[in-house]
Motif scaffolding. Structure first.
Motif, PDB file in Angstrom:
ATOM      1  N   GLY B 267       0.817  -1.407  -0.060  1.00 53.43           N
ATOM      2  CA  GLY B 267       0.073  -0.047  -0.042  1.00 53.43           C
ATOM      3  C   GLY B 267       0.906   1.417   0.102  1.00 53.43           C
ATOM      4  N   ALA B 268       2.243   1.431  -0.552  1.00 49.89           N
ATOM      5  CA  ALA B 268       2.911   2.441  -0.302  1.00 49.89           C
ATOM      6  C   ALA B 268       2.644   3.667  -1.067  1.00 49.89           C
ATOM      7  CB  ALA B 268       4.388   1.848  -0.621  1.00 49.89           C
ATOM      8  N   GLU B 269       2.112   3.238  -2.314  1.00 49.81           N
ATOM      9  CA  GLU B 269       1.838   4.495  -3.164  1.00 49.81           C
ATOM     10  C   GLU B 269       0.601   5.037  -2.556  1.00 49.81           C
ATOM     11  OE1 GLU B 269       1.142   4.063  -7.347  1.00 49.81           O
ATOM     12  OE2 GLU B 269       3.334   3.339  -7.536  1.00 49.81           O
ATOM     13  N   SER B 270      -0.255   4.247  -1.755  1.00 43.30           N
ATOM     14  CA  SER B 270      -1.695   5.143  -1.215  1.00 43.30           C
ATOM     15  C   SER B 270      -1.195   5.881  -0.099  1.00 43.30           C
ATOM     16  CB  SER B 270      -2.511   4.083  -0.848  1.00 43.30           C
ATOM     17  OG  SER B 270      -2.094   3.233   0.210  1.00 43.30           O
ATOM     18  N   ILE B 271       0.006   5.806   0.379  1.00 38.15           N
ATOM     19  CA  ILE B 271       0.318   6.621   1.745  1.00 38.15           C
ATOM     20  C   ILE B 271       1.425   7.425   1.368  1.00 38.15           C
ATOM     21  CG2 ILE B 271      -0.504   4.858   3.339  1.00 38.15           C
ATOM     22  CD1 ILE B 271       2.286   4.189   3.921  1.00 38.15           C
ATOM     23  N   GLY B 272       2.165   7.666   0.400  1.00 38.24           N
ATOM     24  CA  GLY B 272       3.215   8.542   0.101  1.00 38.24           C
ATOM     25  C   GLY B 272       2.855   9.877  -0.600  1.00 38.24           C
ATOM     26  N   ALA B 273       3.859  10.568  -0.909  1.00 33.57           N
ATOM     27  CA  ALA B 273       4.013  12.086  -1.209  1.00 33.57           C
ATOM     28  C   ALA B 273       2.906  12.346  -2.264  1.00 33.57           C
ATOM     29  CB  ALA B 273       5.256  12.366  -1.662  1.00 33.57           C
ATOM     30  N   GLU B 274       2.897  11.477  -3.358  1.00 35.61           N
ATOM     31  CA  GLU B 274       1.957  11.937  -4.507  1.00 35.61           C
ATOM     32  C   GLU B 274       0.454  11.760  -4.024  1.00 35.61           C
ATOM     33  OE1 GLU B 274       3.082  12.951  -7.154  1.00 35.61           O
ATOM     34  OE2 GLU B 274       5.166  12.535  -6.393  1.00 35.61           O
ATOM     35  N   ALA B 275       0.062  10.902  -3.051  1.00 37.03           N
ATOM     36  CA  ALA B 275      -1.164  10.712  -2.749  1.00 37.03           C
ATOM     37  C   ALA B 275      -1.483  11.787  -1.608  1.00 37.03           C
ATOM     38  CB  ALA B 275      -1.187   9.260  -1.954  1.00 37.03           C
ATOM     39  N   LEU B 276      -0.671  12.286  -0.959  1.00 33.73           N
ATOM     40  CA  LEU B 276      -0.646  13.283   0.200  1.00 33.73           C
ATOM     41  C   LEU B 276      -0.982  14.842  -0.737  1.00 33.73           C
ATOM     42  CD1 LEU B 276      -0.301  13.397   3.329  1.00 33.73           C
ATOM     43  CD2 LEU B 276       1.716  14.428   2.939  1.00 33.73           C
ATOM     44  N   GLU B 277      -0.911  14.884  -1.961  1.00 28.06           N
ATOM     45  CA  GLU B 277      -1.113  15.948  -2.423  1.00 28.06           C
ATOM     46  C   GLU B 277      -2.548  16.359  -2.562  1.00 28.06           C
ATOM     47  OE1 GLU B 277       1.425  17.712  -5.318  1.00 28.06           O
ATOM     48  OE2 GLU B 277       2.424  17.482  -3.320  1.00 28.06           O
ATOM     49  N   LYS B 278      -3.328  15.624  -2.436  1.00 21.56           N
ATOM     50  CA  LYS B 278      -4.766  15.677  -2.632  1.00 21.56           C
ATOM     51  C   LYS B 278      -5.209  16.531  -1.076  1.00 21.56           C
ATOM     52  CE  LYS B 278      -9.156  12.824  -2.511  1.00 21.56           C
ATOM     53  NZ  LYS B 278      -9.687  11.672  -2.264  1.00 21.56           N
ATOM     54  N   TYR B 279      -4.680  16.254  -0.326  1.00 22.95           N
ATOM     55  CA  TYR B 279      -5.027  16.804   0.967  1.00 22.95           C
ATOM     56  C   TYR B 279      -4.155  18.254   1.425  1.00 22.95           C
ATOM     57  CZ  TYR B 279      -6.877  12.441   1.372  1.00 22.95           C
ATOM     58  OH  TYR B 279      -7.769  11.145   0.948  1.00 22.95           O
ATOM     59  N   LEU B 280      -3.271  18.335   0.564  1.00 26.34           N
ATOM     60  CA  LEU B 280      -2.211  19.453   0.799  1.00 26.34           C
ATOM     61  C   LEU B 280      -3.012  20.861   0.505  1.00 26.34           C
ATOM     62  CD1 LEU B 280       0.807  20.092   1.250  1.00 26.34           C
ATOM     63  CD2 LEU B 280       1.013  20.350  -0.906  1.00 26.34           C
ATOM     64  N   VAL B 281      -2.798  21.789   1.443  1.00 26.23           N
ATOM     65  CA  VAL B 281      -3.539  23.174   1.314  1.00 26.23           C
ATOM     66  C   VAL B 281      -2.255  23.968   1.618  1.00 26.23           C
ATOM     67  CG1 VAL B 281      -5.795  22.704   2.414  1.00 26.23           C
ATOM     68  CG2 VAL B 281      -3.928  22.989   4.061  1.00 26.23           C
ATOM     69  N   LYS B 282      -1.234  23.706   1.864  1.00 28.96           N
ATOM     70  CA  LYS B 282      -0.177  24.714   2.068  1.00 28.96           C
ATOM     71  C   LYS B 282       1.172  24.134   2.215  1.00 28.96           C
ATOM     72  CE  LYS B 282       0.824  28.619   5.144  1.00 28.96           C
ATOM     73  NZ  LYS B 282       0.331  29.094   6.703  1.00 28.96           N
ATOM     74  N   ARG B 283       2.451  24.903   1.770  1.00 34.92           N
ATOM     75  CA  ARG B 283       3.650  24.454   2.280  1.00 34.92           C
ATOM     76  C   ARG B 283       4.090  25.385   3.360  1.00 34.92           C
ATOM     77  NH1 ARG B 283       4.091  24.054  -3.411  1.00 34.92           N
ATOM     78  NH2 ARG B 283       4.654  22.052  -4.078  1.00 34.92           N
ATOM     79  N   ASP B 284       4.395  24.896   4.358  1.00 33.93           N
ATOM     80  CA  ASP B 284       4.835  25.859   5.442  1.00 33.93           C
ATOM     81  C   ASP B 284       6.463  25.491   5.828  1.00 33.93           C
ATOM     82  OD1 ASP B 284       4.438  27.634   7.440  1.00 33.93           O
ATOM     83  OD2 ASP B 284       3.004  26.341   8.565  1.00 33.93           O
ATOM     84  N   GLY B 285       6.621  26.666   6.714  1.00 29.87           N
ATOM     85  CA  GLY B 285       8.113  26.642   6.987  1.00 29.87           C
ATOM     86  C   GLY B 285       8.556  27.096   8.271  1.00 29.87           C
ATOM     87  N   CYS B 286       9.891  27.587   8.505  1.00 34.13           N
ATOM     88  CA  CYS B 286      10.130  27.741   9.826  1.00 34.13           C
ATOM     89  C   CYS B 286      11.007  29.344   9.573  1.00 34.13           C
ATOM     90  CB  CYS B 286      11.349  27.102  10.416  1.00 34.13           C
ATOM     91  SG  CYS B 286      10.706  25.332  10.733  1.00 34.13           S
TER      92      CYS B 286
END
Lengths: 82, 628
Positions: B267-286
Motif C-alpha cells: 500500500g506504499a503508493e497510497s500513503i506516499g507524497a503523491e497521494a498526500l497532494e490531494k490533502y495539501l493546502v499549504k507548504r509551511d516553513g520555519c
C-alpha cells in the motif's frame, strides 16, 4: 558495428520537474551496448545528486550496472526523512 | 555581546522564583547554544540516578547561537532533560518560531527546576517573567491551550510551547508542540513538563538580536533564496516534503512494514507524497528558511475533520503509523497524525509501540482479553485512533503502552526479543541499518537512544558525485564509502559527522538547510557565526564544539549509570531482510558491529572497553570542571 540497447526510463516524483521535456515521465532511450546506469544518468543530465535510487527490472542498481536491451529503469529522487 | 543576550533565565517552580544568570562570552564560545548550553546545566544540576519525572530533573530550552538572527535555515531550539523514556540524556530539536522569539524576548535559554504545586504556565515578555495559573487548561489539547493563553494574556502574538494530554499524563514518549505544528517530538520531554505541572512556556519579544555584520548575513541569506530551488534535496523537500521518501524506501526494499518484519508495503503508493497532494493546502516553513519543507493538510467532511493548524504528516509518521502498522488508508494516518499532534505524542514512538503490540497479538502473546476487546491485527483500521486516545489519557490497554515499548515488552515476556525494536528504550525511527549500515552506529551511539539524526546518512557518500561527499571535503572526508560498509572509514565518517550534527544543533541549524544533505556549505556557517558574533572563529573551533558536546552527552549518560553494553542494536538488524528486492540480504555482522562501536569510542577519545571519556580527552576539550 556496435549494437544498441533500448531501455524505458521512468522518472518518479520531482525528477519529472528536472526533465520537464519528458512529459509523461516515462520515455524510451537507446544506448550503446555495455552502457552503464552511471552513463545513462550523465546522458539524462541527472548526475548531480538528483537521483537517490535506481531500480532496474525491479532490482536496486548501482552506477556500474550495465543496461540490457528491454530494461525497465525507474529513477527515484533523493530524499531525506525526518 | 553580538548575537546573544548574555542572559539565561532560571525558573524554580517549587519556590515560584526566577533568577537571571549573566554569562560571559567565553561561556558562549565554549558551549555555543542549543544542546551545548543544555548539557552544561544538566551536568551541573541533575543528580545521578535522578528520577526523570521527579522535581529533581532539570528541563532546559535553548535556541541555537544563530537562531533569531537573519541567518538562513537556523530556526531551531533544543529541549534537554533526563529522559523518562530512556533514563539517558533527553534531547530533541524543533524549528518553527519559538526559539527566535525567546532570543527576541531577552534570553538565550530557559532552565526549569522543581515542580509547581498546581498547574502553571510561564509567560515571558521582553525580559519580564510571570508564573501563571494553568489549572483551567491542564487537560486541554494544544489548540485549546494556545487559545486560552492568548485570551488569558490578551496577547495573540505569543509563541507558545506547550503540552497536550500526552504530556500532562506523563506518557513517556510525549513531546512538546510549539505553534501547534512544530515538535520537540522525541525522548518524552513533554512528560517532564507534565511532571513539573508546567503546561506551557509562552514568549514574546520585540528586541532585535544585534549582529556584528548584517550585510554578510544578508548576502548569504540572499544566496540561499536564489539557490534553494536549484539544489536537488532542498528542491525536493520544498516540492514534496519528507513524504517523498515513502515511495523510494519501498522501491529500494527498506520501508518498515508490519513492525519491520517486511521491507516492502503493497500500500506504499497510497500513503506516499503523491497521494498526500490531494490533502495539501499549504507548504509551511520555519523562521528564516525559504525551503518550506513542511506539508499542511486539511480534511473537512462531515465524517472526518482534520484541522490545518496542526500541520501534516512527515515521512517518519507515514511509515510509523502507516506501513509499519499495515495501514494503507492515508486519511486515517492523517487523522492519527493530527491526534498525536493535539495530544503531543511522538508519532514515531506511538506508531512503533502500536506495531509492537500488533506483532505480539499476531503471535498470540496478547489476546482480546488483554487488549480490552481491541483486535490488534496489522492493518486493522478500527484500532489506531482509539489506541492513540487511550495512550494519551492512559486509559484501558493504552495505559500499558504509554510507558513505551521496552517497559511494555517486559510485561509480555522474553519471547519478544526478536521483534523488539528500541535502543536504550527509545523506539527506532524509520531507517533500516541493514541498508544504511552507518545507521547501526547512529542508533547504538546516539546518547538519546535510537535516533536518525546523530550523524549523516550513508547514501550521501557512496560515489564521488554524491552530494554528501562533495560537501564534506572541508572535514577531510574524501573517498566514497559503500552504504553497507561498517569498517573504519565508515566509523570515521560517523564520528566526524556526529561532531558536525552537534555543531549544527548548537548553532540552531536545520539539517534540511545544511550540508552534507542540503544546500548551505559548511564554510558558510563559519562565516555566519563570525558575522553574527564578531568572533574570529574557524571550522576547527566549531567542530571542536561539536566534539565537546558529544563527549558531554556521553559523560551525562555515564553519570546516569549507562555502560558500553547499552550501546546495542535490536536483534532484528542482525538478521537478513525478508521480502522485496533485498530479500535474503543485509544482516549486519554482530562482531563487525561491536568492533565498529569500540573503534568509535577509541577515535572519540573514550575508553575502548568501557566507552567512558578519558580524562585526557575531557581536558583536551576544555572540560576540566567535569573531570572525575
Amino acid at each position: 558495428m556496435s549494437t544498441l540497447v533500448k531501455v524505458v526510463v521512468e522518472l518518479k516524483s520531482v525528477l519529472k520537474q528536472w526533465r520537464s521535456d519528458l512529459v509523461s515521465g516515462k520515455s524510451e532511450f537507446q544506448f550503446q551496448e555495455g552502457a552503464t546506469v552511471g552513463e545513462m544518468l550523465r546522458y539524462l543530465g541527472l548526475c548531480h545528486g538528483e537521483v537517490g535510487l535506481v531500480v532496474v527490472n525491479g532490482e536496486v542498481a548501482n552506477e556500474d550496472r550495465e543496461l540490457e536491451d528491454g530494461a525497465k529503469v525507474e529513477l527515484y529522487p533523493i530524499f531525506s526523512g525526518g | 555581546m553580538m548575537g546573544l543576550n548574555g542572559t539565561i533565565l532560571k525558573v524554580n517552580l517549587s519556590e515560584r522564583e526566577t533568577e537571571i544568570y549573566e554569562c560571559a562570552e567565553a561561556f558562549y564560545r565554549t558551549y555555543i547554544g542549543g544542546p551545548g548550553i543544555g548539557l552544561y546545566y544538566l551536568l551541573k544540576k541533575v543528580p545521578a540516578n535522578c528520577d526523570p519525572l521527579s522535581p529533581d530533573n532539570v528541563l532546559v530550552f535553548a535556541p541555537g547561537l544563530l537562531t533569531g538572527t537573519a541567518a538562513p535555515c537556523a530556526p531551531r531550539f533544543t529541549v534537554c532533560a533526563k529522559s523518562p523514556l530512556t533514563n539517558a540524556l533527553g534531547k530533541s530539536e524543533a524549528g518553527g518560531f519559538w526559539g527566535p522569539e525567546l532570543k527576541k524576548a531577552g534570553f538565550d535559554a530557559v532552565i526549569v527546576e522543581g515542580k509547581a504545586d498546581s498547574p502553571v504556565y510561564i509567560l515571558i515578555v521582553d525580559g519580564k517573567v510571570e508564573i501563571r495559573d494553568a489549572s483551567k487548561i491542564w487537560d486541554a489539547e494544544t489548540g485549546e491551550t494556545e487559545e486560552y493563553i492568548f485570551m488569558d494574556t490578551g496577547m495573540k502574538n505569543l509563541e507558545v510551547a506547550c503540552i497536550g494530554p500526552g504530556g500532562t499524563n506523563c506518557v513517556r514518549f510525549a513531546g512538546i508542540a510549539s505553534g501547534l505544528s512544530h515538535f520537540n517530538g522525541r525522548n518524552g520531554l513533554g512528560a517532564v513538563m507534565g511532571s513539573k505541572n508546567l503546561k506551557a512556556i509562552a514568549v514574546c519579544g520585540s528586541r532585535r538580536v544585534e549582529v556584528s555584520d548584517k550585510e554578510k548575513i544578508k548576502q548569504i541569506a540572499q544566496w540561499v533564496n536564489q539557490n534553494y530551488r536549484n539544489h536537488p534535496l532542498s528542491f525536493a523537500l520544498h516540492e514534496k516534503g519528507t513524504p517523498i521518501g515513502i515511495e523510494s524506501s519501498n522501491a529500494s526494499g527498506c520501508l518498515p512494514t508490519y513492525n519491520w518484519s517486511q521491507s516492502v508495503f503493497s500500500g506504499a503508493e497510497s500513503i506516499g507524497a503523491e497521494a498526500l497532494e490531494k490533502y495539501l493546502v499549504k507548504r509551511d516553513g520555519c523562521y528564516s528558511c525559504p525551503i518550506k519543507c513542511k506539508r499542511v493538510v486539511e480534511i473537512d467532511r462531515p465524517d472526518l475533520k482534520v484541522e490545518r493548524r496542526y500541520g501534516g504528516p512527515e515521512y517518519e509518521t507515514l511509515a510509523a503509523l502507516g506501513s509499519n502498522c499495515g495501514i494503507r488508508n492515508l486519511e486515517l494516518i492523517i487523522k492519527a497524525n493530527e491526534m498525536c499532534n493535539r495530544y503531543t505524542l511522538d508519532t514515531i514512538s506511538t506508531g512503533m509501540v502500536i506495531s509492537f503490540a500488533m506483532a505480539c497479538y499476531s503471535r498470540g502473546l496478547l489476546t482480546k482479553e488483554d487488549t480490552g476487546g481491541l483486535e490488534l491485527e496489522f492493518g486493522n483500521e478500527e484500532v489506531i485512533l482509539p489506541l492513540i486516545e487511550q495512550i494519551a489519557y492512559r486509559r484501558g490497554f493504552g495505559k500499558m503502552l504509554a510507558d513505551g515499548t521496552r517497559r511494555f515488552a517486559a510485561q509480555v515476556g522474553q519471547e519478544v526479543k526478536n521483534f523488539l525494536l528500541e535502543v536504550k528504550g527509545q523506539e527506532v525511527p524509520m531507517h533500516d541499518p541493514r541498508v544504511k549500515a552507518g545507521m547501526s552506529l547512529q542508533y547504538a551511539l546516539a546518547p538519546q537512544g535510537a535516533d536518525h539524526w546523530f550523524a549523516q546518512h550513508d547514501p550521501f557518500f557512496t560515489s564521488r558525485e554524491s552530494l554528501g561527499l562533495t560537501a564534506v571535503a572541508p572535514l577531510g572526508i574524501l573517498e566514497p564509502i559503500s552504504a553497507t560498509d561498517i569498517g573504519p572509514d565508515k566509523v570515521r565518517l560517523i564520528l566526524y559527522t556526529s561532531f558536525l550534527n552537534f555543531m549544527y544543533d548548537c548553532l540552531g541549524v536545520c539539517v534540511f538547510g545544511a550540508v552534507a544533505r542540503s544546500l548551505i556549505p559548511i564554510n558558510y556557517f563559519v562565516e555566519l557565526t563570525q558575522a553574527v558574533t564578531g568572533w574570529e572563529t574557524s571550522l576547527w573551533e566549531l567542530m571542536k564544539v561539536g566534539e565537546r558536546i558529544n563527549t558531554m552527552a556521553r559523560l551525562f549518560n555515564v553519570r546516569q549509570g549507562f555502560k558500553a553494553e547499552d550501546d546495542k542494536l535490536p536483534k532484528l538488524f542482525f538478521q537478513l531482510i525478508s521480502g522485496g528486492p533485498l530479500d535474503g540480504k543485509g544482516g549486519i555482522d554482530e562482531k563487525t558491529f561491536r568492533d565498529a562501536v569500540q573503534l568509535y569510542y577509541e577515535m572519540a577519545g573514550w575508553d575502548r572497553a568501557t566507552g567512558i571519556p578519558t580524562n585526557g580527552k575531557l581536558l583536551e576539550l576544555g572540560l576540566k570542571e567535569f573531570c572525575c
